[in-house]
Design an enzyme around this catalytic site. Sequence first.
Site, PDB file in Angstrom:
ATOM      1  N   CYS A 113       0.814  -1.221   0.000  1.00 41.21           N
ATOM      2  CA  CYS A 113       0.000   0.000   0.000  1.00 41.21           C
ATOM      3  C   CYS A 113       0.849   1.274   0.000  1.00 41.21           C
ATOM      4  O   CYS A 113       0.336   2.355  -0.288  1.00 41.21           O
ATOM      5  CB  CYS A 113      -0.960   0.007   1.172  1.00 41.21           C
ATOM      6  SG  CYS A 113      -2.056  -1.409   1.182  1.00 41.21           S
ATOM      7  N   HIS A 248      -3.320   7.220   2.613  1.00 45.30           N
ATOM      8  CA  HIS A 248      -3.754   5.920   2.091  1.00 45.30           C
ATOM      9  C   HIS A 248      -5.151   5.585   2.628  1.00 45.30           C
ATOM     10  O   HIS A 248      -5.398   5.676   3.829  1.00 45.30           O
ATOM     11  CB  HIS A 248      -2.742   4.844   2.488  1.00 45.30           C
ATOM     12  CG  HIS A 248      -3.209   3.465   2.227  1.00 45.30           C
ATOM     13  ND1 HIS A 248      -3.776   3.091   1.020  1.00 45.30           N
ATOM     14  CD2 HIS A 248      -3.229   2.346   3.011  1.00 45.30           C
ATOM     15  CE1 HIS A 248      -4.113   1.818   1.085  1.00 45.30           C
ATOM     16  NE2 HIS A 248      -3.792   1.346   2.273  1.00 45.30           N
ATOM     17  N   ASN A 278     -10.216  -0.095   0.023  1.00 48.42           N
ATOM     18  CA  ASN A 278      -8.759   0.036   0.057  1.00 48.42           C
ATOM     19  C   ASN A 278      -8.185  -0.529  -1.242  1.00 48.42           C
ATOM     20  O   ASN A 278      -8.209  -1.746  -1.455  1.00 48.42           O
ATOM     21  CB  ASN A 278      -8.237  -0.739   1.280  1.00 48.42           C
ATOM     22  CG  ASN A 278      -6.726  -0.722   1.390  1.00 48.42           C
ATOM     23  OD1 ASN A 278      -6.024  -0.321   0.463  1.00 48.42           O
ATOM     24  ND2 ASN A 278      -6.220  -1.181   2.522  1.00 48.42           N
TER      25      ASN A 278
HETATM   26  O1  UT7 Z   1      -3.552  -1.090   3.692  1.00 47.12           O
HETATM   27  C1  UT7 Z   1      -3.419  -1.573   4.983  1.00 47.12           C
HETATM   28  C2  UT7 Z   1      -4.373  -2.701   5.094  1.00 47.12           C
HETATM   29  N1  UT7 Z   1      -4.985  -2.983   6.321  1.00 47.12           N
HETATM   30  C3  UT7 Z   1      -5.588  -2.139   7.182  1.00 47.12           C
HETATM   31  O2  UT7 Z   1      -5.558  -0.971   7.104  1.00 47.12           O
HETATM   32  C4  UT7 Z   1      -6.355  -2.799   8.277  1.00 47.12           C
HETATM   33  C5  UT7 Z   1      -6.313  -2.058   9.580  1.00 47.12           C
HETATM   34  N2  UT7 Z   1      -7.263  -2.642  10.489  1.00 47.12           N
HETATM   35  C6  UT7 Z   1      -8.581  -2.400  10.418  1.00 47.12           C
HETATM   36  O3  UT7 Z   1      -9.016  -1.634   9.586  1.00 47.12           O
HETATM   37  C7  UT7 Z   1      -9.491  -3.054  11.445  1.00 47.12           C
HETATM   38  O4  UT7 Z   1      -8.697  -3.740  12.387  1.00 47.12           O
HETATM   39  C8  UT7 Z   1     -10.514  -4.021  10.798  1.00 47.12           C
HETATM   40  C9  UT7 Z   1     -11.538  -3.241   9.994  1.00 47.12           C
HETATM   41  C10 UT7 Z   1      -9.818  -5.037   9.906  1.00 47.12           C
HETATM   42  C11 UT7 Z   1     -11.257  -4.787  11.872  1.00 47.12           C
HETATM   43  O5  UT7 Z   1     -11.906  -3.872  12.758  1.00 47.12           O
HETATM   44  P1  UT7 Z   1     -11.783  -4.061  14.337  1.00 47.12           P
HETATM   45  O6  UT7 Z   1     -12.569  -2.991  14.959  1.00 47.12           O
HETATM   46  O7  UT7 Z   1     -10.325  -4.153  14.670  1.00 47.12           O
HETATM   47  O8  UT7 Z   1     -12.529  -5.428  14.553  1.00 47.12           O
HETATM   48  P2  UT7 Z   1     -11.984  -6.770  15.220  1.00 47.12           P
HETATM   49  O9  UT7 Z   1     -10.994  -7.426  14.341  1.00 47.12           O
HETATM   50  O10 UT7 Z   1     -11.617  -6.494  16.644  1.00 47.12           O
HETATM   51  O11 UT7 Z   1     -13.295  -7.642  15.226  1.00 47.12           O
HETATM   52  C12 UT7 Z   1     -14.409  -7.312  16.065  1.00 47.12           C
HETATM   53  C13 UT7 Z   1     -15.507  -8.316  15.803  1.00 47.12           C
HETATM   54  C14 UT7 Z   1     -15.044  -9.784  15.861  1.00 47.12           C
HETATM   55  O12 UT7 Z   1     -16.078 -10.530  16.437  1.00 47.12           O
HETATM   56  P3  UT7 Z   1     -16.023 -10.970  17.991  1.00 47.12           P
HETATM   57  O13 UT7 Z   1     -14.771 -11.768  18.131  1.00 47.12           O
HETATM   58  O14 UT7 Z   1     -15.998  -9.671  18.753  1.00 47.12           O
HETATM   59  O15 UT7 Z   1     -17.271 -11.751  18.149  1.00 47.12           O
HETATM   60  C15 UT7 Z   1     -14.914 -10.157  14.423  1.00 47.12           C
HETATM   61  O16 UT7 Z   1     -15.093 -11.538  14.197  1.00 47.12           O
HETATM   62  O17 UT7 Z   1     -16.032  -8.122  14.489  1.00 47.12           O
HETATM   63  C16 UT7 Z   1     -16.052  -9.372  13.791  1.00 47.12           C
HETATM   64  N3  UT7 Z   1     -15.888  -9.105  12.376  1.00 47.12           N
HETATM   65  C17 UT7 Z   1     -16.926  -8.862  11.554  1.00 47.12           C
HETATM   66  N4  UT7 Z   1     -18.247  -8.817  11.785  1.00 47.12           N
HETATM   67  C18 UT7 Z   1     -19.036  -8.530  10.743  1.00 47.12           C
HETATM   68  C19 UT7 Z   1     -14.735  -9.037  11.670  1.00 47.12           C
HETATM   69  N5  UT7 Z   1     -15.022  -8.732  10.383  1.00 47.12           N
HETATM   70  C20 UT7 Z   1     -16.365  -8.630  10.296  1.00 47.12           C
HETATM   71  C21 UT7 Z   1     -17.258  -8.339   9.228  1.00 47.12           C
HETATM   72  N6  UT7 Z   1     -18.575  -8.283   9.512  1.00 47.12           N
HETATM   73  N7  UT7 Z   1     -16.825  -8.091   7.973  1.00 47.12           N
END
Ligand code: UT7
Length: 321
Positions: A113, A248, A278
């Site tokens: 990225c 980004h 993204n």
């Molecule tokens: O170019 C660089 C590329 N990457 C990035 O920039 C990624 C940076 N990170 C992020 O943007 C965030 O960490 C994410 C958007 C990937 C995830 O958001 P988060 O607030 O960190 O969520 P999390 O991983 O803590 O997940 C919270 C909950 C989990 O469920 P439980 O364990 O609390 O029951 C996940 O399983 O959300 C769940 N979850 C979803 N639920 C519905 C994860 N993805 C999804 C989804 N829909 N798509």
Amino acid sequence: MMTTRIIGTGSALPAYTLTNDDLSKFLDTSDEWIRTRTGIRSRQLAGEGETAVTLAAEAGKKALEAGKTAPCEIQMVFVATCSSENYFPSVACRVQEALGLKNASALDLSAACSGFLFALHTAHAYIMSGYCDTALVIGTETLSRTIDWTDRSTCVLFGDGAGACVVKKDEEGILDVVQHSDGTRGDVLMASAESRPTPVSAARKGMPLQMDGQAVFRFAVKTVPECIQELMDKTGRSLEEIDHVVLHQANSRIIEAVAKRLHMPLEKFRMNLDRHGNTSAASIPILLDELNRNGTLHKGDLVLLSGFGAGLTWGSALLTW
Ligand code: UT7
């Protein structure tokens, strides 16, 4: 003082748009979750016949037209991508062929990225060294083909597209660039290629994109403001002088956190990730092109570009438009 100026921009997006509601038809997710956690509403996906090359060539063609630059004037083509369909030839060589850039030499760069930022810096260094005056810099990605479409924690985030800039030696433009890598943290965001068996090693299966989302989030929110501050110190300019921040486009919550840490108004942070998701190396040049074409950027404006991603890699550039 001579430097490098962006004189033309272009972008290309696949025809097909996938909305959050479309995703929730085959995935345990919802428009509400994706919107509130990422800011994304829809993204474009490359369909049959659309590749990193076709998107890059379309974006490059538009940048040449906007920059009133003839194909024969381009001396270097730098393409940032991590989703080429070929190991070789490079996407850059294919773009050279497609656009008839007969006086150019061409190469790809891989910095995920941060790729466009690193490619722009490379073009700037070539120009400042005296090797060339005019170059085409492109970020192009079809990461949708590297994603596991059953993994809701990654597949909702990414979209495909390409953005391009024609850059030229000029008296105003890039003020300075900083870029960094930390190879010890490669495992937080990776995808791997398949390999065939050899007489001395077994075949290796490819691995779709895998990410520790929270680790990337924490890395971005800490490192990006530090990197921007490093650039401001290096150029002697202040954050208050900046007119537009083109960060980004990964997650609106990351952008909000960076704005907060820098005590800068969020309005200066331009965004289009709600529409495109993204797009990795393409996100900065696609957004730049949109801002350029919709009249947001004016001559003389101070523009800050900043990218981060797999590697880990990150960097920032400050330029006058
Ligand atoms: O170019 C660089 C590329 N990457 C990035 O920039 C990624 C940076 N990170 C992020 O943007 C965030 O960490 C994410 C958007 C990937 C995830 O958001 P988060 O607030 O960190 O969520 P999390 O991983 O803590 O997940 C919270 C909950 C989990 O469920 P439980 O364990 O609390 O029951 C996940 O399983 O959300 C769940 N979850 C979803 N639920 C519905 C994860 N993805 C999804 C989804 N829909 N798509």
